[in-house]
Design a protein around this motif. Structure first.
Motif, PDB file in Angstrom:
ATOM      1  N   ALA A   2      86.358   6.617  18.685  1.00 10.43           N
ATOM      2  CA  ALA A   2      87.273   7.726  18.996  1.00 10.43           C
ATOM      3  C   ALA A   2      88.258   8.023  17.869  1.00 10.43           C
ATOM      4  CB  ALA A   2      88.022   7.502  20.318  1.00 10.43           C
ATOM      5  N   SER A   3      88.017   7.480  16.683  1.00  4.73           N
ATOM      6  CA  SER A   3      88.900   7.801  15.551  1.00  4.73           C
ATOM      7  C   SER A   3      88.538   9.147  14.927  1.00  4.73           C
ATOM      8  CB  SER A   3      88.849   6.698  14.495  1.00  4.73           C
ATOM      9  OG  SER A   3      87.554   6.559  13.959  1.00  4.73           O
ATOM     10  N   GLY A   4      87.421   9.737  15.346  1.00  8.74           N
ATOM     11  CA  GLY A   4      87.044  11.062  14.864  1.00  8.74           C
ATOM     12  C   GLY A   4      85.916  11.080  13.850  1.00  8.74           C
ATOM     13  N   LYS A   5      85.225   9.977  13.702  1.00  6.74           N
ATOM     14  CA  LYS A   5      84.191   9.879  12.661  1.00  6.74           C
ATOM     15  C   LYS A   5      83.126  10.971  12.783  1.00  6.74           C
ATOM     16  CE  LYS A   5      83.171   5.701  13.834  1.00  6.74           C
ATOM     17  NZ  LYS A   5      84.065   5.365  14.939  1.00  6.74           N
ATOM     18  N   SER A   6      82.600  11.167  13.970  1.00  7.63           N
ATOM     19  CA  SER A   6      81.533  12.162  14.139  1.00  7.63           C
ATOM     20  C   SER A   6      82.069  13.593  14.118  1.00  7.63           C
ATOM     21  CB  SER A   6      80.760  11.916  15.442  1.00  7.63           C
ATOM     22  OG  SER A   6      80.071  10.690  15.357  1.00  7.63           O
ATOM     23  N   SER A   7      83.120  13.841  14.865  1.00 11.71           N
ATOM     24  CA  SER A   7      83.633  15.219  14.925  1.00 11.71           C
ATOM     25  C   SER A   7      84.181  15.667  13.571  1.00 11.71           C
ATOM     26  CB  SER A   7      84.681  15.383  16.025  1.00 11.71           C
ATOM     27  OG  SER A   7      85.784  14.546  15.803  1.00 11.71           O
ATOM     28  N   LEU A   8      84.924  14.785  12.897  1.00 16.44           N
ATOM     29  CA  LEU A   8      85.442  15.128  11.567  1.00 16.44           C
ATOM     30  C   LEU A   8      84.320  15.169  10.538  1.00 16.44           C
ATOM     31  CD1 LEU A   8      88.644  12.938  11.626  1.00 16.44           C
ATOM     32  CD2 LEU A   8      88.596  15.433  11.496  1.00 16.44           C
ATOM     33  N   GLY A   9      83.342  14.291  10.703  1.00 16.75           N
ATOM     34  CA  GLY A   9      82.213  14.254   9.779  1.00 16.75           C
ATOM     35  C   GLY A   9      81.456  15.562   9.734  1.00 16.75           C
ATOM     36  N   LYS A  10      81.272  16.167  10.894  1.00 13.82           N
ATOM     37  CA  LYS A  10      80.565  17.460  10.958  1.00 13.82           C
ATOM     38  C   LYS A  10      81.359  18.545  10.234  1.00 13.82           C
ATOM     39  CE  LYS A  10      78.303  16.206  15.236  1.00 13.82           C
ATOM     40  NZ  LYS A  10      78.361  16.242  16.685  1.00 13.82           N
ATOM     41  N   VAL A  11      82.660  18.574  10.445  1.00 21.99           N
ATOM     42  CA  VAL A  11      83.515  19.574   9.795  1.00 21.99           C
ATOM     43  C   VAL A  11      83.538  19.340   8.283  1.00 21.99           C
ATOM     44  CG1 VAL A  11      85.870  20.493   9.628  1.00 21.99           C
ATOM     45  CG2 VAL A  11      84.939  19.861  11.872  1.00 21.99           C
ATOM     46  N   LEU A  12      83.685  18.081   7.880  1.00 23.85           N
ATOM     47  CA  LEU A  12      83.718  17.732   6.462  1.00 23.85           C
ATOM     48  C   LEU A  12      82.399  18.089   5.780  1.00 23.85           C
ATOM     49  CD1 LEU A  12      85.163  16.376   4.060  1.00 23.85           C
ATOM     50  CD2 LEU A  12      84.216  14.184   4.876  1.00 23.85           C
ATOM     51  N   HIS A  48      87.409   2.528   0.471  1.00 21.08           N
ATOM     52  CA  HIS A  48      87.955   3.129  -0.749  1.00 21.08           C
ATOM     53  C   HIS A  48      89.245   3.908  -0.461  1.00 21.08           C
ATOM     54  CE1 HIS A  48      83.615   2.721  -1.911  1.00 21.08           C
ATOM     55  NE2 HIS A  48      84.200   2.232  -2.992  1.00 21.08           N
ATOM     56  N   PHE A  49      89.270   4.595   0.666  1.00 18.11           N
ATOM     57  CA  PHE A  49      90.430   5.422   1.033  1.00 18.11           C
ATOM     58  C   PHE A  49      90.756   5.224   2.507  1.00 18.11           C
ATOM     59  CE2 PHE A  49      87.926   7.733  -2.172  1.00 18.11           C
ATOM     60  CZ  PHE A  49      88.839   7.757  -3.212  1.00 18.11           C
ATOM     61  N   LYS A  50      92.050   5.366   2.849  1.00 17.68           N
ATOM     62  CA  LYS A  50      92.501   5.313   4.239  1.00 17.68           C
ATOM     63  C   LYS A  50      93.210   6.626   4.554  1.00 17.68           C
ATOM     64  CE  LYS A  50      93.477   0.375   3.927  1.00 17.68           C
ATOM     65  NZ  LYS A  50      93.436   0.270   2.478  1.00 17.68           N
ATOM     66  N   ILE A  51      92.841   7.219   5.659  1.00 17.78           N
ATOM     67  CA  ILE A  51      93.471   8.459   6.096  1.00 17.78           C
ATOM     68  C   ILE A  51      94.008   8.232   7.509  1.00 17.78           C
ATOM     69  CG2 ILE A  51      93.120  10.914   6.646  1.00 17.78           C
ATOM     70  CD1 ILE A  51      92.642  10.452   3.696  1.00 17.78           C
ATOM     71  N   ASN A  52      95.314   8.405   7.684  1.00 18.28           N
ATOM     72  CA  ASN A  52      95.910   8.297   9.008  1.00 18.28           C
ATOM     73  C   ASN A  52      95.605   9.585   9.761  1.00 18.28           C
ATOM     74  OD1 ASN A  52      97.801   8.436  11.217  1.00 18.28           O
ATOM     75  ND2 ASN A  52      98.855   6.731  10.250  1.00 18.28           N
ATOM     76  N   GLU A  74      92.817  16.416   3.665  1.00 22.26           N
ATOM     77  CA  GLU A  74      93.240  15.157   3.051  1.00 22.26           C
ATOM     78  C   GLU A  74      92.051  14.412   2.461  1.00 22.26           C
ATOM     79  OE1 GLU A  74      96.064  12.095   4.562  1.00 22.26           O
ATOM     80  OE2 GLU A  74      96.554  13.659   6.025  1.00 22.26           O
ATOM     81  N   ILE A  75      90.952  14.380   3.194  1.00 23.79           N
ATOM     82  CA  ILE A  75      89.754  13.696   2.707  1.00 23.79           C
ATOM     83  C   ILE A  75      89.249  14.356   1.428  1.00 23.79           C
ATOM     84  CG2 ILE A  75      87.318  13.178   3.204  1.00 23.79           C
ATOM     85  CD1 ILE A  75      88.171  12.912   6.194  1.00 23.79           C
ATOM     86  N   ILE A  76      89.177  15.671   1.443  1.00 23.14           N
ATOM     87  CA  ILE A  76      88.690  16.383   0.260  1.00 23.14           C
ATOM     88  C   ILE A  76      89.576  16.095  -0.944  1.00 23.14           C
ATOM     89  CG2 ILE A  76      88.366  18.696  -0.742  1.00 23.14           C
ATOM     90  CD1 ILE A  76      87.299  19.535   2.078  1.00 23.14           C
ATOM     91  N   LYS A  77      90.890  16.044  -0.743  1.00 25.34           N
ATOM     92  CA  LYS A  77      91.804  15.760  -1.848  1.00 25.34           C
ATOM     93  C   LYS A  77      91.569  14.388  -2.450  1.00 25.34           C
ATOM     94  CE  LYS A  77      95.562  18.816  -0.514  1.00 25.34           C
ATOM     95  NZ  LYS A  77      96.843  18.916   0.191  1.00 25.34           N
TER      96      LYS A  77
END
Length: 173
Positions: free
Chosen positions: A10-20, A151-155, A167-170
């Motif tokens: 539920a941290s958003g891996k799949s939903s954010l992954g699709k958008v990313l 490699h990176f942590k995003i809150n 933030e991920i793209i940056k």
């Protein structure tokens, strides 16, 4: 490049992954979905019929298959994937792989999971929010040493999907 999203359920891996993936014009693969396709059964059934050890072995096998054979992909891992079979070391040691820990606080995770318990076999037996808090806290304590190696942590707390993806793209550029 392969962008690998890790974090607790539920941290958003799949939903954010699709958008990313859409933003980067990359493919999107959810490792659990990939395993289900390859094994021709849901992850829950693999656990129930073949056991966790079998699941962790095929999870490691399919992770390596993807890591070594795909490009321009956003890959979403299961919450436990980084913690088994040297999977985190594989991610860190492979050129062109960037791992990103989507870090959500326990209150955020509880808020997202409290109405999804029936869809989440790992927590379907939990009755109260207090028990859920204890369960997630214990799991995060055990898993954080693996997640923190990313490699990176995003809150992700109190941010929209778009803000997190930006933030991920940056950090990837």
């Amino acid at each position: 490049m392969i962008v690998v999203l890790i974090g607790y359920m539920a941290s958003g891996k799949s939903s954010l992954g699709k958008v990313l993936a859409k933003r980067l014009n990359y493919n999107f693969i959810d490792l659990d979905d990939f395993i289900e396709t390859k094994e021709k059964m849901p992850v829950k059934n693999i656990f129930d019929t073949k056991g966790e050890i079998y699941f962790r072995k095929v999870e490691n096998l399919y992770l390596k298959e993807l890591i070594y054979h795909v490009n321009d992909t956003v890959l979403s891992l299961g919450g436990g994937t980084p913690c088994y079979g040297n999977n985190m070391r594989t991610l860190l040691d492979t050129d062109d792989v960037k791992s990103i820990y989507l870090k959500a606080s326990i209150p955020s995770l509880i808020n997202r999971l409290k109405n999804e318990k029936i869809k989440r076999p790992l927590i379907s037996h939990i009755k109260t929010n207090h028990e859920l808090t204890e369960f997630i806290g214990k799991h995060l304590f055990e898993r954080s040493p693996y997640y923190d190696q990313a490699h990176f942590k995003i809150n992700t707390d109190n941010k929209s999907k778009e803000e997190i993806v930006e933030e991920i793209i940056k950090v990837l550029i």
